[in-house]
Design a protein around this motif. Sequence first.
Motif, PDB file in Angstrom:
ATOM      1  N   ALA A   5      49.326  38.043  25.286  1.00 40.75           N
ATOM      2  CA  ALA A   5      48.862  36.557  25.493  1.00 40.75           C
ATOM      3  C   ALA A   5      47.317  36.526  25.628  1.00 40.75           C
ATOM      4  CB  ALA A   5      49.465  36.154  26.888  1.00 40.75           C
ATOM      5  N   PHE A   6      46.486  35.540  25.584  1.00 38.22           N
ATOM      6  CA  PHE A   6      45.120  35.476  25.849  1.00 38.22           C
ATOM      7  C   PHE A   6      44.892  35.596  27.286  1.00 38.22           C
ATOM      8  CE2 PHE A   6      44.482  34.085  21.458  1.00 38.22           C
ATOM      9  CZ  PHE A   6      43.449  34.970  21.128  1.00 38.22           C
ATOM     10  N   ALA A   7      44.062  36.314  28.023  1.00 35.73           N
ATOM     11  CA  ALA A   7      43.869  35.999  29.260  1.00 35.73           C
ATOM     12  C   ALA A   7      43.489  34.538  30.012  1.00 35.73           C
ATOM     13  CB  ALA A   7      42.791  37.104  29.877  1.00 35.73           C
ATOM     14  N   ASP A   8      43.030  33.973  28.899  1.00 32.15           N
ATOM     15  CA  ASP A   8      42.481  32.479  29.483  1.00 32.15           C
ATOM     16  C   ASP A   8      43.653  31.420  29.066  1.00 32.15           C
ATOM     17  OD1 ASP A   8      42.141  32.187  26.838  1.00 32.15           O
ATOM     18  OD2 ASP A   8      39.871  31.699  27.005  1.00 32.15           O
ATOM     19  N   GLY A   9      44.935  31.875  28.525  1.00 29.80           N
ATOM     20  CA  GLY A   9      45.956  31.292  28.210  1.00 29.80           C
ATOM     21  C   GLY A   9      45.970  30.320  26.686  1.00 29.80           C
ATOM     22  N   ARG A  10      44.820  30.548  26.004  1.00 25.41           N
ATOM     23  CA  ARG A  10      44.666  29.947  24.725  1.00 25.41           C
ATOM     24  C   ARG A  10      45.559  29.997  23.867  1.00 25.41           C
ATOM     25  NH1 ARG A  10      43.843  30.821  19.322  1.00 25.41           N
ATOM     26  NH2 ARG A  10      42.150  29.460  18.169  1.00 25.41           N
ATOM     27  N   PRO A  11      46.237  28.872  23.360  1.00 27.26           N
ATOM     28  CA  PRO A  11      47.491  29.082  22.368  1.00 27.26           C
ATOM     29  C   PRO A  11      47.229  29.955  21.329  1.00 27.26           C
ATOM     30  CG  PRO A  11      46.858  26.944  23.049  1.00 27.26           C
ATOM     31  CD  PRO A  11      45.843  27.798  23.247  1.00 27.26           C
TER      32      PRO A  11
ATOM     33  N   LEU B  60      37.630  44.597  26.074  1.00 27.16           N
ATOM     34  CA  LEU B  60      38.669  43.686  25.165  1.00 27.16           C
ATOM     35  C   LEU B  60      39.846  43.238  26.060  1.00 27.16           C
ATOM     36  CD1 LEU B  60      39.637  42.533  22.360  1.00 27.16           C
ATOM     37  CD2 LEU B  60      40.734  44.657  22.240  1.00 27.16           C
ATOM     38  N   MET B  61      40.173  44.297  27.047  1.00 26.30           N
ATOM     39  CA  MET B  61      41.367  43.935  27.646  1.00 26.30           C
ATOM     40  C   MET B  61      41.099  43.167  28.861  1.00 26.30           C
ATOM     41  SD  MET B  61      43.887  45.236  26.078  1.00 26.30           S
ATOM     42  CE  MET B  61      43.617  45.445  24.347  1.00 26.30           C
ATOM     43  N   ASP B  62      39.948  42.695  29.076  1.00 23.43           N
ATOM     44  CA  ASP B  62      39.863  41.570  29.990  1.00 23.43           C
ATOM     45  C   ASP B  62      39.954  40.277  29.578  1.00 23.43           C
ATOM     46  OD1 ASP B  62      39.143  43.018  32.246  1.00 23.43           O
ATOM     47  OD2 ASP B  62      37.082  43.554  32.074  1.00 23.43           O
ATOM     48  N   ARG B  63      39.798  40.045  28.145  1.00 25.13           N
ATOM     49  CA  ARG B  63      39.916  38.826  27.326  1.00 25.13           C
ATOM     50  C   ARG B  63      41.722  38.791  27.250  1.00 25.13           C
ATOM     51  NH1 ARG B  63      34.824  36.800  27.159  1.00 25.13           N
ATOM     52  NH2 ARG B  63      33.298  38.151  26.499  1.00 25.13           N
ATOM     53  N   LEU B  64      42.265  39.726  27.154  1.00 24.67           N
ATOM     54  CA  LEU B  64      43.630  39.648  26.552  1.00 24.67           C
ATOM     55  C   LEU B  64      44.434  40.058  27.629  1.00 24.67           C
ATOM     56  CD1 LEU B  64      43.324  41.626  23.235  1.00 24.67           C
ATOM     57  CD2 LEU B  64      42.643  39.034  23.749  1.00 24.67           C
ATOM     58  N   ASP B  65      45.648  39.816  27.782  1.00 25.15           N
ATOM     59  CA  ASP B  65      46.698  39.911  28.564  1.00 25.15           C
ATOM     60  C   ASP B  65      47.835  40.747  27.878  1.00 25.15           C
ATOM     61  OD1 ASP B  65      48.504  40.417  30.718  1.00 25.15           O
ATOM     62  OD2 ASP B  65      48.828  38.415  31.332  1.00 25.15           O
ATOM     63  N   VAL B  66      47.621  41.999  27.686  1.00 23.36           N
ATOM     64  CA  VAL B  66      48.442  42.901  26.880  1.00 23.36           C
ATOM     65  C   VAL B  66      49.221  43.605  27.856  1.00 23.36           C
ATOM     66  CG1 VAL B  66      48.593  44.921  25.167  1.00 23.36           C
ATOM     67  CG2 VAL B  66      47.056  43.040  24.836  1.00 23.36           C
ATOM     68  N   ARG B  67      50.586  43.388  27.902  1.00 24.05           N
ATOM     69  CA  ARG B  67      51.458  44.227  28.651  1.00 24.05           C
ATOM     70  C   ARG B  67      52.467  45.288  28.009  1.00 24.05           C
ATOM     71  NH1 ARG B  67      51.618  41.769  34.156  1.00 24.05           N
ATOM     72  NH2 ARG B  67      50.076  39.828  33.499  1.00 24.05           N
ATOM     73  N   LEU B  68      52.265  46.476  28.133  1.00 24.76           N
ATOM     74  CA  LEU B  68      53.082  47.467  27.473  1.00 24.76           C
ATOM     75  C   LEU B  68      54.413  47.805  28.017  1.00 24.76           C
ATOM     76  CD1 LEU B  68      50.073  50.237  26.749  1.00 24.76           C
ATOM     77  CD2 LEU B  68      51.076  48.278  25.332  1.00 24.76           C
ATOM     78  N   HIS B  69      55.527  47.933  27.005  1.00 23.03           N
ATOM     79  CA  HIS B  69      56.643  48.431  27.526  1.00 23.03           C
ATOM     80  C   HIS B  69      56.301  49.735  28.314  1.00 23.03           C
ATOM     81  CE1 HIS B  69      60.682  50.066  27.457  1.00 23.03           C
ATOM     82  NE2 HIS B  69      61.042  49.071  26.553  1.00 23.03           N
ATOM     83  N   PRO B  70      57.247  49.934  29.331  1.00 25.84           N
ATOM     84  CA  PRO B  70      56.822  51.291  30.114  1.00 25.84           C
ATOM     85  C   PRO B  70      56.990  52.472  29.066  1.00 25.84           C
ATOM     86  CG  PRO B  70      57.968  49.681  31.536  1.00 25.84           C
ATOM     87  CD  PRO B  70      57.814  49.158  30.075  1.00 25.84           C
ATOM     88  N   ASP B  71      58.035  52.412  28.388  1.00 22.44           N
ATOM     89  CA  ASP B  71      58.165  53.584  27.617  1.00 22.44           C
ATOM     90  C   ASP B  71      57.154  53.765  26.646  1.00 22.44           C
ATOM     91  OD1 ASP B  71      60.645  53.507  28.761  1.00 22.44           O
ATOM     92  OD2 ASP B  71      61.784  52.978  26.866  1.00 22.44           O
ATOM     93  N   SER B  72      56.229  52.815  26.479  1.00 25.36           N
ATOM     94  CA  SER B  72      55.235  53.066  25.414  1.00 25.36           C
ATOM     95  C   SER B  72      53.748  53.446  26.168  1.00 25.36           C
ATOM     96  CB  SER B  72      55.000  51.715  24.634  1.00 25.36           C
ATOM     97  OG  SER B  72      55.862  51.314  23.881  1.00 25.36           O
ATOM     98  N   ALA B  73      53.965  53.471  27.421  1.00 27.49           N
ATOM     99  CA  ALA B  73      52.556  53.379  28.169  1.00 27.49           C
ATOM    100  C   ALA B  73      52.251  54.973  28.574  1.00 27.49           C
ATOM    101  CB  ALA B  73      52.465  52.601  29.531  1.00 27.49           C
ATOM    102  N   GLY B  74      53.338  55.814  28.315  1.00 29.36           N
ATOM    103  CA  GLY B  74      52.852  57.064  28.856  1.00 29.36           C
ATOM    104  C   GLY B  74      51.654  57.773  28.218  1.00 29.36           C
ATOM    105  N   PHE B  75      51.266  57.440  27.189  1.00 29.13           N
ATOM    106  CA  PHE B  75      50.026  58.156  26.822  1.00 29.13           C
ATOM    107  C   PHE B  75      48.803  57.916  27.856  1.00 29.13           C
ATOM    108  CE2 PHE B  75      49.178  53.567  25.587  1.00 29.13           C
ATOM    109  CZ  PHE B  75      47.918  53.616  25.839  1.00 29.13           C
TER     110      PHE B  75
END
Lengths: 265, 265
Positions: B174-180, B143-158
Amino acid sequence: MASSVNQFDTATAVAADGSCAIEPGWDIGGNANGGYLLALLARHVLAVAQREDPITITGHFLAPGTAGPVTAAATVLKRGRLFTTASGSLLRDDRLLLHAVAACGEIDAFQGPTFVDAAPPKLPPIEECVRRPAGNGFVPVPLMDRLDVRLHPDSAGFASGPKSGVAEVAGWFAFADGRPIDPLALLLVCDAFPPAVFNLELPGGWVPTVEYTVHVRGRPAPGPLRCVFRSQFVQGGMLNEDGEVWDSAGHLVATSRQLGLLARG
Amino acid sequence: MASSVNQFDTATAVAADGSCAIEPGWDIGGNANGGYLLALLARHVLAVAQREDPITITGHFLAPGTAGPVTAAATVLKRGRLFTTASGSLLRDDRLLLHAVAACGEIDAFQGPTFVDAAPPKLPPIEECVRRPAGNGFVPVPLMDRLDVRLHPDSAGFASGPKSGVAEVAGWFAFADGRPIDPLALLLVCDAFPPAVFNLELPGGWVPTVEYTVHVRGRPAPGPLRCVFRSQFVQGGMLNEDGEVWDSAGHLVATSRQLGLLARG
């Protein structure tokens, strides 16, 4: 205090074939309270699902319910180990008043670690809170004769004094006849308080519920419940109202969220 | 950036008779993301309801969805002025994967005063946030190749460092392909982040969703979304996860709540 036959049990009785009635006296200005209607339908859904408790239930309110005969119908969607998922409808003749979908189970079967990042609302003692009256000057609320809802004085300004300007209502909940509060009754509890937005400077009047979801998170210990309802997002003519219900032992026993329509002033 | 044919539109295409497919690549370890499944079903529900947007939709997840052909079915419960309420099911052969109920309408038609008692999550610039990888070392997340999900560094510790101990995950979507991002896509957005409880010291693993409700509260302005998800109530082996999604103009465009089961460690 509890009488042998409780008003809530009588008012949510459903025959095996789904025959039941919206009982008078659970209404606001003639229209039955949504939480009461959902509890009435849920009782039939649980019977068909052969489960004890609604763990999560969502209701869509499609037409107002006045007192009189209605029919409940339920369909099992999936029987699982933890949950039986079912949908249900409350109908008058062929008119759909309420549609619901629920995951039903046994709340006492759920075990696990606790991480709770919240606390019960701070409330004055019950006797220092404001009993919600059965009439507020605009519309009679007979429901309030069935219930003993006591508002935090800071939340009660919408009726008797200056509005707080904060979309929050907090207070105590009990049944007027002392009936114990079980998971089914939590469906009523979460819709039994005046809308939190009554404390904002907005056009007054009824706030119709579009969708109402309750998560039952525990079996309440005996005693009155501490409840708080907040509307953080009023926009586009719609509002959310999020509720938390805490028992006398300090445990969260239910959360609720509804999407409502703002009165058009 | 937007390509003429977007991956999300292709992956949620449904024929008039309800024939469709769970597309590969929208999964976590082989099971399709719940938000994607709900969007797929919602697209058929909207077509049958003849409405543009899901205003409130609740899904019950009844079986995991692997890639391959499925059938969507929808039934209108009530046609009203503001809303058409409908239920829907996603089936593989006779097996029910997902059941949903929705109030559908046109989000742009809703107008009214704004009282918002919350603010978008404070996030570092996108380039300073942590892109959620398609594999986290335990299970692949295509799924994460379809999306561009960027986590707050404080949330990414897991994933990469010490857990924060706070059941919160925030970041950009955002969508990885820029879809609105339209209202339909918000059903995916609200389920696209790693579970907030991954940042607690709890047994790890999949958090199955029992019930998932999204309220669409506005049409997103162009640009990436700021999102935050919190689990305040982990108890009894169950948890809530409440989401807020804010657009680039600083407006809340969706809220979500799910009831999930804690992994049994």
